[in-house]
Enzyme design. Structure first.
Site, PDB file in Angstrom:
ATOM      1  N   HIS A 101      43.498  69.610  43.560  1.00  0.00           N
ATOM      2  CA  HIS A 101      44.667  70.290  44.602  1.00  0.00           C
ATOM      3  C   HIS A 101      43.902  71.678  44.578  1.00  0.00           C
ATOM      4  CE1 HIS A 101      47.321  67.031  42.662  1.00  0.00           C
ATOM      5  NE2 HIS A 101      48.007  67.183  43.690  1.00  0.00           N
ATOM      6  N   ASP A 104      45.161  73.657  41.531  1.00  0.00           N
ATOM      7  CA  ASP A 104      44.412  73.179  40.071  1.00  0.00           C
ATOM      8  C   ASP A 104      43.373  74.176  39.768  1.00  0.00           C
ATOM      9  OD1 ASP A 104      46.229  70.884  40.391  1.00  0.00           O
ATOM     10  OD2 ASP A 104      44.518  69.696  41.103  1.00  0.00           O
TER      11      ASP A 104
END
Ligand code: XLS
Ligand code: CA
Ligand code: CA
EC number: 5.3.1.5
Length: 438
Positions: A101, A104
């Site tokens: 993501h 992240d």
């Protein structure tokens, strides 16, 4: 850069008799099964969020695992330390792909321009590592559920400004996926759903989600993204009612909005069980709709009704899943371990053991699924079960060359039809057990 996972060697295949916890017992990358190497059947991926970010925090307590990797969390130094840790981990595991993501990768700033600058910086660093190691990106996505702005959804929000923000994140995440050569791009509808109909315009929200996806396809194709878009179905959690409940719901949604040429499904095992289905059911539904895309390889805990994201270790389920995947013509994506070690499994070695367990479970599943296919008794039974459609009136039905009147006349002459034949469920289960355990 110094070694992070000190004392942990490259994980090698040692065979089923090995007692070495840091070795594969079944995953033998070069072993050929049904004409293809195991590593080609099983493109495994590391999930950036669980492996490099999640530290075991839950609603009852703080984290138990140290994922600082020698840097101060919340800094760009830490973002790069995670890259170092991730590539060392994947290299030692022999894993060729990762999934991410946007958030992240870097700490999110208040201003999206600054977040995007940080993303550019970290992905430049990742590209260097990717060139060095040959490791690739399986798929990217935007996290449109964590930040409070998404409390009422992203594509399904009631706020036009939040919708625009979601669009900006999708645009950037697509650019990053293209930059990193990702095979796919995922939409998991984290908060795309509702809590109560009393305040919700379901039709408007669903149309807005579809429009966001349409814009993503148009933009993605315009910047050279050739891979598949995926919807990842999940029935609930965090929202009470999620719009992409299961594979069948997601397939219907994609067709209704003309998105089915560009989208396939990313099927997660734990989400299947939350929907009251088996993993293999969801895979079959995806396959018959031409939407078998990618897998989030994990499993739930049947004692708990939530998304526990355990590492897969149920070989029977893995076998049934691999059977569906092989029969369905394979994946366009891969096997992303959207899984985390349990909170008390908080050491670096545990991170490796989780992946060893998951990879060995799917390797066993592949070996056993191939044996079931080569054995042929299941296929033969299914073929015979429908054989009444091979001739006579059955053939006319199969060829779509009859009518209600003709069938009614036929039935009238027939009198009472014979019962349709035993389903032989226990007999077939015995065959599966025989192959699994002999
Ligand atoms: C959460 C989802 C999520 C997606 C990616 O339940 O599994 O992790 O895979 O956003
Ligand atoms: Ca998932
Ligand atoms: Ca999950």
């Amino acid at each position: 850069m110094s070694e992070i996972f000190k004392g942990i060697p490259e994980i090698k295949y040692e065979g089923p008799k090995s007692k070495n916890e840091l070795a594969f017992k079944f995953y033998d990358a070069d072993r050929v099964i049904l004409g293809k190497k195991m590593s080609e059947h099983l493109p495994f991926a590391m999930a950036w969020w669980h492996n490099l970010c999640a530290n075991g925090v839950d609603m009852f307590g703080r984290g138990t695992a140290d994922k600082s990797f020698g840097a101060v969390p919340g800094t760009m130094e830490h973002a790069k330390a995670k890259v170092d840790a991730g590539f060392e981990f994947m290299k030692k595991m022999g894993i060729k792909y990762f999934c991410f993501h946007d958030v992240d990768l870097v700490p999110e700033a208040d201003d999206i321009k600054e977040t995007n600058r940080r993303l550019d910086e970290v992905t430049d660093y990742m590209l260097v590592k990717m060139k060095e190691t040959g490791i690739k990106c399986l798929w990217g996505t935007a996290n449109m559920f964590g930040n409070p702005r998404f409390m009422n959804g992203a594509g399904s929000t009631n706020s036009a400004d939040v919708y625009a923000f979601a669009a900006a994140q999708v645009k950037k995440a697509l650019e990053l996926t293209v930059k990193l050569g990702g095979r796919g791009y995922v939409f998991w509808g984290g908060r795309e759903g509702y809590e109560t109909l009393l305040n919700t315009d379901v039709k408007f929200e669903q149309e807005n989600i579809a429009y966001l996806m349409r814009m993503a396809v148009d933009y993605g194709r315009s910047i050279g993204f050739k891979g598949d878009f995926y919807i990842e179905p999940k029935p609930r959690e965090p929202m009470t009612h999620q719009y992409d409940f299961d594979a069948a719901t997601a397939a219907g949604f994609l067709r209704a909005h003309g998105l089915d040429k560009d989208f396939k499904l990313n099927i997660e095992a734990n989400h299947a069980t939350l929907a009251g289905h088996t993993f293999e059911h969801e895979l079959r539904i995806a396959a018959i709709n031409g939407m078998l895309g990618s897998i989030d390889a994990n499993q739930g805990n049947p004692m708990l009704g939530w998304d526990t994201d355990c590492f897969p270790w149920d070989v029977v389920t893995a076998t049934k899943a691999m059977y569906e995947i092989i029969k369905g013509g394979g994946l366009t994506g891969g096997f992303n371990f959207d899984a985390k070690t349990r909170r008390p499994s908080n050491t670096y070695a545990d991170m490796f053991k989780g992946y060893i367990l998951g990879m060995d479970t799917f390797a066993l599943g592949l070996i056993k699924a191939a044996e079931i296919i080569e054995d042929g008794r299941l296929d033969k039974f299914v073929e015979e079960r429908y054989s009444s459609f091979g001739s006579g009136i059955g053939k006319k039905i199969a060829d779509r060359k009859t009518s209600l009147s003709e069938l009614a006349d036929y039935a009238a002459k027939l009198g009472k039809p014979e019962l349709p034949g035993s389903g032989n469920e226990e007999g077939l289960e015995e065959i599966v057990n025989q192959i699994l355990y002999s």
